[in-house]
Design an enzyme around this catalytic site. Structure first.
Site, short mmCIF file in Angstrom:
data_model
loop_
_atom_site.label_atom_id
_atom_site.label_comp_id
_atom_site.label_asym_id
_atom_site.label_seq_id
_atom_site.Cartn_x
_atom_site.Cartn_y
_atom_site.Cartn_z
N HIS A 61 0.84 -1.20 0.00
CA HIS A 61 0.00 0.00 0.00
C HIS A 61 0.87 1.24 0.00
CE1 HIS A 61 -3.23 -2.71 1.92
NE2 HIS A 61 -3.43 -2.61 0.62
N GLU A 104 -5.65 -10.64 3.57
CA GLU A 104 -5.05 -11.64 4.48
C GLU A 104 -6.15 -12.46 5.16
OE1 GLU A 104 -2.40 -10.24 7.65
OE2 GLU A 104 -2.86 -12.10 8.72
N CYS A 160 4.31 -13.18 3.45
CA CYS A 160 5.13 -13.00 4.66
C CYS A 160 5.12 -14.32 5.46
CB CYS A 160 4.56 -11.88 5.51
SG CYS A 160 5.46 -11.71 7.07
N HIS A 207 -10.43 -8.06 4.07
CA HIS A 207 -8.99 -7.82 3.89
C HIS A 207 -8.38 -9.07 3.24
CE1 HIS A 207 -4.74 -7.41 4.81
NE2 HIS A 207 -4.97 -6.13 5.02
N HIS A 241 0.50 -10.35 1.85
CA HIS A 241 -0.76 -10.76 2.48
C HIS A 241 -1.09 -12.23 2.22
CE1 HIS A 241 -1.72 -6.65 3.24
NE2 HIS A 241 -2.04 -6.33 2.02
FE1 F3S Z 1 4.83 -7.16 8.11
FE2 F3S Z 1 4.62 -9.74 7.92
FE3 F3S Z 1 4.13 -8.54 10.18
S1 F3S Z 1 4.06 -8.28 6.36
S2 F3S Z 1 3.30 -6.56 9.59
S3 F3S Z 1 6.10 -8.66 9.18
S4 F3S Z 1 2.95 -10.18 9.27
#
Ligand code: F3S
Length: 278
Positions: free
Chosen positions: A40, A124, A94, A122, A72
């Site tokens: 974003h 995720e 992630c 969302h 996400h």
């Molecule tokens: Fe970033 Fe992964 Fe945490 S994208 S906010 S490190 S879940």
């Protein structure tokens, strides 16, 4: 004028990893698409587009080459569709999100009805929901304790969107316990969001003005700006240093700087350099 940067600010581990992976892909060349905007942050998305990574809204819009899955994550159906299309998949989900997806599948696979604590719609949360459903679970998305349905029975499992705050998870669990349930709780919250919020608040308490850097479409940056504005009336939410003017800092002895989890370091340093020049 003193410039104080929040201890935890800017791109989190998962976003930085996704950015690094995307940069490596565009440097390799060839046809590249990200499934949805990578992060974003309009400036980063425009920069990636200029380097050849276009934004595709759906798998059907991608007809060949490489697709980058953003931090996400995606639903199992979307992943299968990308595979069926024969695309070269670069998975920048992630690892914390992947862990939450695995937890959702695990508790659903153990026969639990699954409460996903998070923001409905969302990406995720859609991924977590789909992972639990694929493992055979019935799923409810609850944003707050008031959303917990009546008439539930054990076994119940709880999984959380990584960016949620601990208090909300605890409140949802308490609402389930009030119904006499004994939920299995998988705390999949990632500390990046709370660290940014806590250290931004610390700085905002001590300065005359606060600059919060990040996309206006970034909910975590907008939340940071709200937290700072509650403590420091002169809070400015900007996407880049170019939006700042020296007059905004007239009479300030100290200015604080923070940035959302989707703001790269170069955008932070451009703001710090502008402020240090004043
Ligand atoms: Fe970033 Fe992964 Fe945490 S994208 S906010 S490190 S879940």
């Amino acid at each position: 004028m003193q410039v104080i940067q929040a201890k935890h600010a800017g791109a989190c581990y998962g976003v930085q990893r996704a950015l690094d992976m995307a940069m490596a892909v565009v440097e390799r060349g060839g046809e590249v698409a990200t499934l949805g905007p990578l992060i974003h942050n309009p400036k980063v998305v425009a920069d990636l587009e200029a380097r050849g990574a276009r934004v595709a809204e759906a798998p059907a819009d991608i007809h060949g080459g490489t697709v980058i899955i953003r931090s996400h994550g995606v639903t199992p159906e979307v992943r299968a569709e990308l595979e069926e299309r024969g695309l070269d998949i670069v998975d920048a989900t992630c690892p914390h999100v992947a862990r939450a997806q695995a937890a959702a599948a695990e508790i659903a696979g153990a026969g639990c009805r699954v409460m996903v604590v998070g923001e409905a719609g969302h990406p995720e949360v859609e991924g977590l929901t789909a992972c639990a459903q694929a493992a055979g679970g019935k799923v409810d998305v609850v944003a707050a304790p008031a959303d917990v349905p009546e008439g539930l029975y054990d076994p119940i499992g709880v999984v959380v969107q990584t960016t949620q705050v601990r208090d909300n998870l605890d409140a949802v669990v308490a609402a389930l316990e009030e119904q006499g349930l004994s939920p299995i709780v998988k705390n999949t919250i990632c500390s990046a969001t709370s660290q940014r919020q806590r250290t931004a608040a610390d700085v905002a308490d001590r300065v005359d003005a606060m600059v919060v850097i990040g996309g206006r479409n970034s909910s975590n940056t907008t939340r940071l700006a709200e937290i700072c504005a509650e403590r420091c009336a002169r809070t400015f939410h900007v996407e880049s240093a170019g939006e700042l003017a020296p007059e905004q800092f007239a009479g300030c002895a100290a200015v604080g700087v923070t940035a959302g989890a989707s703001t790269p370091e170069d955008q932070i340093q451009a703001v710090v350099a502008f402020l240090e020049e004043l």
